[in-house]
Enzyme design. Structure first.
Site, PDB file in Angstrom:
ATOM      1  N   ARG A 342       0.833  -1.214   0.000  1.00 47.16           N
ATOM      2  CA  ARG A 342       0.000   0.000   0.000  1.00 47.16           C
ATOM      3  C   ARG A 342       0.861   1.255   0.000  1.00 47.16           C
ATOM      4  NH1 ARG A 342      -5.526   1.546   0.965  1.00 47.16           N
ATOM      5  NH2 ARG A 342      -6.143  -0.642   1.140  1.00 47.16           N
ATOM      6  N   GLU A 747      -9.384   6.428   7.330  1.00 50.46           N
ATOM      7  CA  GLU A 747      -7.949   6.608   7.166  1.00 50.46           C
ATOM      8  C   GLU A 747      -7.532   7.858   6.384  1.00 50.46           C
ATOM      9  OE1 GLU A 747      -6.024   2.227   7.024  1.00 50.46           O
ATOM     10  OE2 GLU A 747      -7.631   2.575   5.585  1.00 50.46           O
TER      11      GLU A 747
END
Length: 820
Positions: A342, A747
């Site tokens: 990621r 997030e």
């Protein structure tokens, strides 16, 4: 439209809107379903649950070396200590000894090689927590030391990796690439910008530490209350450790006192130890980690080393990028493969990289295995490109905002380095331009330049940075969720779903979804504790996907129930099916009330119509070819932008956040009050990671910052009153078919805090009249800021000497200009 500077009380106004304004729980602010219990102290966490008679309290015996071979472990004194009932070590584990969540490497209790300071060696059960903790200190052991590695760069050079290195490479025309072809393209650019950066880790510092309560049942049954973001994984690992089928273990999570990723995988060993003691003794067993033990035993956000090279044209547009990200994974894989992935996916942040080569290295070090943390590697991945944007601006004599805007994804430049089209990319320009105008960027820039020109010591800095964050689990199989909805004969509704509540308001949003679909007020709906025997095989509540996945699953169950009830009503009342609706607790036909919700439910029950239904959802269009480094790993992107101003004392390094204006994209918000709260909290937590939260180990591998006295999380004083202003972007629903066209909000806001770090670099750049970008590793503590200011002054002195000698400006520096 209100300006950003009038938004100080937005959150308060949002909270004032109650269910009275939203009788069917639709997209309006709704207070958190447990808010009153949180503030009154009546919300029950694992440590609040009443213990049955004879329950045991546990403590973990931990290693006091960071790396070595465990030669002997003498537990006789521990067993003989007052109050001790049971002591178990690795040899007593009946089933699997490794509890690695994806890949092996995490022994529940060490039997051979110790890999980090504080690693679990044995577990003690006693009549009181005090007795257990005192007894745990009495163990005697002998260890043969092994070399300690704490620097991920050293580990990478030695080839000591927890998982293989992965690359993503693509030319600007979309063709596959390799390092050689991208390096060749780099050499063709007029301007070359390169640099290095270290980003530190971050302790989760949840208010409730890791905790579990295990209750043995009949035969091999075990009920475990776990403070976990992933009850299904806890169930699986407990069953494997005990050597029983999964169906023998039930894991329940009512709520957590914070998680932030730290309870996605690392809650499981605590639950396994409690279950193992409960099985061995036949008595209930509770394990709650003291703060210091928690910080030694559990992993953090991954520290990273970043190296980058950018090729840039005369306008400041990036043509080529080579980025190497080295993640400090700790001693085992845990989730590091996906976390470094990621980071690689987000190495572009909001910018088109052109010809790109991104490499992710997963280094092994002798610290606790680093793990998920809000953003899951994405924040670390973005830092290199944001550092480069500042560096390009200084090298070309431009304003950083101009360079950032020039490189945003746009038409014709809208495909990432891993081959995914950036949907809704025009929102990036919309966010920045709106914030630029309403935040008076250019006016403030001129004022700050004037201030800095007259102030030799105290400097101000300003930065406006974007965020693009991909939403979905990058592991395809995790993009699924289930829900179970019951309607009782009094008309009340119970919802159970696979997501977990850690204070983020997920349960509140699920109540709103059910109420909206069934045409009820929110007080008619109740969420029950997440349990593996109600909704099985669930994914963790992580990757910002909690509302997306579980909302769609809950909606699916409610739609099935509603269709069943309306079909029944059409036949029972001889009404056209297409004319029937459920609104505000009533069954309507063409606007006329036929019966109340309660009457409809009673009639359906009498006629033996099922009032229970399960729902399921799997995110579509998710795929990634790891070998080729290309695919569509995200369902959609969430965007945001933040404008921050800081003031810095360049002699002491002390600084203060003067203001933060945030504009964030949540699509059509499910609950503005909760979403604004998440943005505020995420931003402040990100600011802590980038500025104050510094982790320190000594040369022996012992964590020194193991409590609030030595580890500084942001305090209320770090955000001055009225300085944090948040606005939700309106009028831009999600283009993907998410729950009610909303977007994830857990997030993405954390990365908005990059604007604070960028503003600090801007203030430091003013020392050199904005001609030089100084390296500023994170966390940018006052000490680091002071040292960076000293480096800037040295550069300025050397440059002045060079200018006097050459009587001309260096060829790589153009005259400074500020262009709106």
């Amino acid at each position: 439209m209100r300006t950003l500077h009038s938004l100080d009380s937005d959150h308060a106004h949002a909270l004032e809107r109650t269910a009275k304004d939203s009788p069917t729980g639709q997209r309006h602010a709704q207070k958190h379903e447990s808010a009153e219990r949180h503030v009154s102290g009546t919300a029950r966490y694992v440590d609040d649950l009443p213990l049955p008679k004879g329950a045991l309290h546990l403590a973990i015996g931990m290693s006091e070396v960071a790396h070595g071979t465990l030669d002997t472990l003498d537990l006789n004194a521990v067993r003989a200590a007052p109050g001790v009932v049971c002591v178990l070590s690795a040899t007593d584990i009946p089933g699997h000894q490794d509890v690695g969540p994806v890949f092996p490497g995490d022994p529940l209790l060490v039997s051979n090689v110790i890999s980090h300071y504080g690693q679990a060696l044995f577990v003690v059960a006693a009549d009181s927590e005090r007795a257990a903790r005192q007894a745990a200190r009495l163990a005697k052991m002998s260890v043969t030391p092994l070399p300690i590695t704490l620097d991920p760069r050293v580990a990478a050079q030695q080839g000591d990796l927890v998982r293989p290195t992965h690359t993503q490479a693509r030319l600007s025309n979309g063709r596959p690439a390799d390092l050689e072809s991208v390096t060749k393209a780099l050499g063709k650019s007029v301007w070359q910008v390169e640099g290095e950066l270290e980003s530190g880790g971050q302790e989760h510092f949840y208010l409730e530490s890791q905790a579990a309560l295990a209750l043995p049942g009949e035969d091999d049954e075990m009920l475990v209350h776990s403070s976990s973001q992933h009850p299904s994984e806890v169930q699986k690992l407990i069953a494997e450790v005990l050597g029983v089928p999964f169906h023998a273990v039930t894991v329940e999570t009512r709520r957590m006192g914070g998680g932030f990723g730290g309870k996605e995988t690392q809650a499981a060993p605590v639950a396994c130890l409690a279950a193992m003691i409960a099985r061995h003794t036949g008595r209930a067993a509770r394990l709650r980690l003291p703060r210091g033990d928690d910080m030694h035993l559990t992993g953090k956000r991954h520290p990273f080393h970043h190296r980058y090279q950018f090729g840039v044209d005369d306008s400041g547009r990036v043509e080529t990028a080579i980025i190497t990200l080295t993640g400090d994974c700790g001693h085992s894989p845990d989730l590091s493969d996906a976390i470094v992935d990621r980071a690689m996916f987000h190495a572009d942040n909001a910018y088109f990289l052109g010809n790109a080569y991104v490499r992710g290295i997963r280094a092994r070090t002798n610290v606790a295995s680093n793990t998920a943390f809000r953003g899951f590697g994405g924040p670390q991945g973005m830092l290199a490109v944001e550092a480069a944007m500042e560096n390009i601006a200084r090298q070309l004599g431009r304003d950083p905002l101009e360079i950032r805007k020039r490189n945003l994804y746009c038409e014709g430049r809208d495909t990432t380095h891993y081959g995914q089209h950036v949907n809704q990319h025009p929102l990036l320009a919309t966010l920045i331009e709106q914030l630029e105008e309403e935040g008076h960027y250019w006016q403030r820039r001129a004022e700050i330049r004037a201030f800095n020109a007259k102030s030799p010591v105290v400097k101000k800095g300003l930065a406006l940075t974007p965020v693009k964050f991909g939403i979905s689990f990058t592991a395809k199989h995790l993009n699924q969720a289930g829900a179970l909805v019951h309607i009782y004969t009094d008309g009340s509704v119970q919802v159970n779903h696979g997501g977990t509540e850690m204070g983020q308001g997920l349960h509140t949003k699920m109540i709103q979804v059910a109420a909206r679909e069934l045409g009820l007020s929110v007080d008619k709906v109740r969420i029950t504790a997440t349990r593996t025997d109600k909704v099985p095989n669930t994914s963790p509540t992580a990757a910002s996907s909690g509302a997306d996945l579980n909302g769609m699953a809950t909606r699916d169950a409610c739609l099935r129930l509603k269709a069943r009830l309306l079909d029944f009503a059409a036949e029972h009342l001889a009404q056209p099916r297409t004319s029937l609706t459920l609104e505000a607790g009533e069954l309507l036909s063409a606007g006329s009330v036929l019966m109340t919700w309660g009457e409809l439910v009673q009639a359906a029950y009498i006629e033996r119509i099922s009032l229970s239904e399960k729902g399921f959802y799997a995110t579509p269009d998710i795929h990634y070819d790891r070998e080729r480094g290309t695919g569509h790993p995200f369902y959609y992107y969430a965007f945001g932008a933040a404008l921050c101003e800081v003031v810095v004392d360049t002699l002491s390094g002390e600084y203060r956040l003067e203001g933060a204006d945030i504009l964030h994209d949540v699509g059509d918000s499910l609950n503005p009050a909760i979403d604004i709260g998440q943005i505020e909290g995420g931003f402040v937590q990100g600011m802590g990671w980038l500025t104050s939260e510094e982790l320190k180990w000594n040369e022996d591998g012992r964590l020194l910052t193991d409590g609030p006295a030595t580890y500084k999380i942001p305090a209320i004083s770090d955000v001055p009153a009225g300085a944090l202003r948040v606005q939700l972007l309106e009028g831009h629903p999600n283009s993907a078919a998410s729950i009610y066209r909303s977007k994830a909000v857990g997030e993405p806001p954390l990365m908005l805090a990059m604007s604070v770090w960028a503003a600090l670099r801007d203030a430091l750049a003013s020392i050199s009249d904005y001609r030089h970008a100084v390296r500023l590793d994170t966390p940018a503590t006052p000490e680091r800021v002071m040292l960076a200011a000293s480096v800037q002054r040295e550069w300025l002195s050397e440059q002045s000497l060079h200018d006097q000698t050459s009587q001309s400006q260096p060829p790589h520096v153009q005259p400074h200009q500020v262009t709106p």
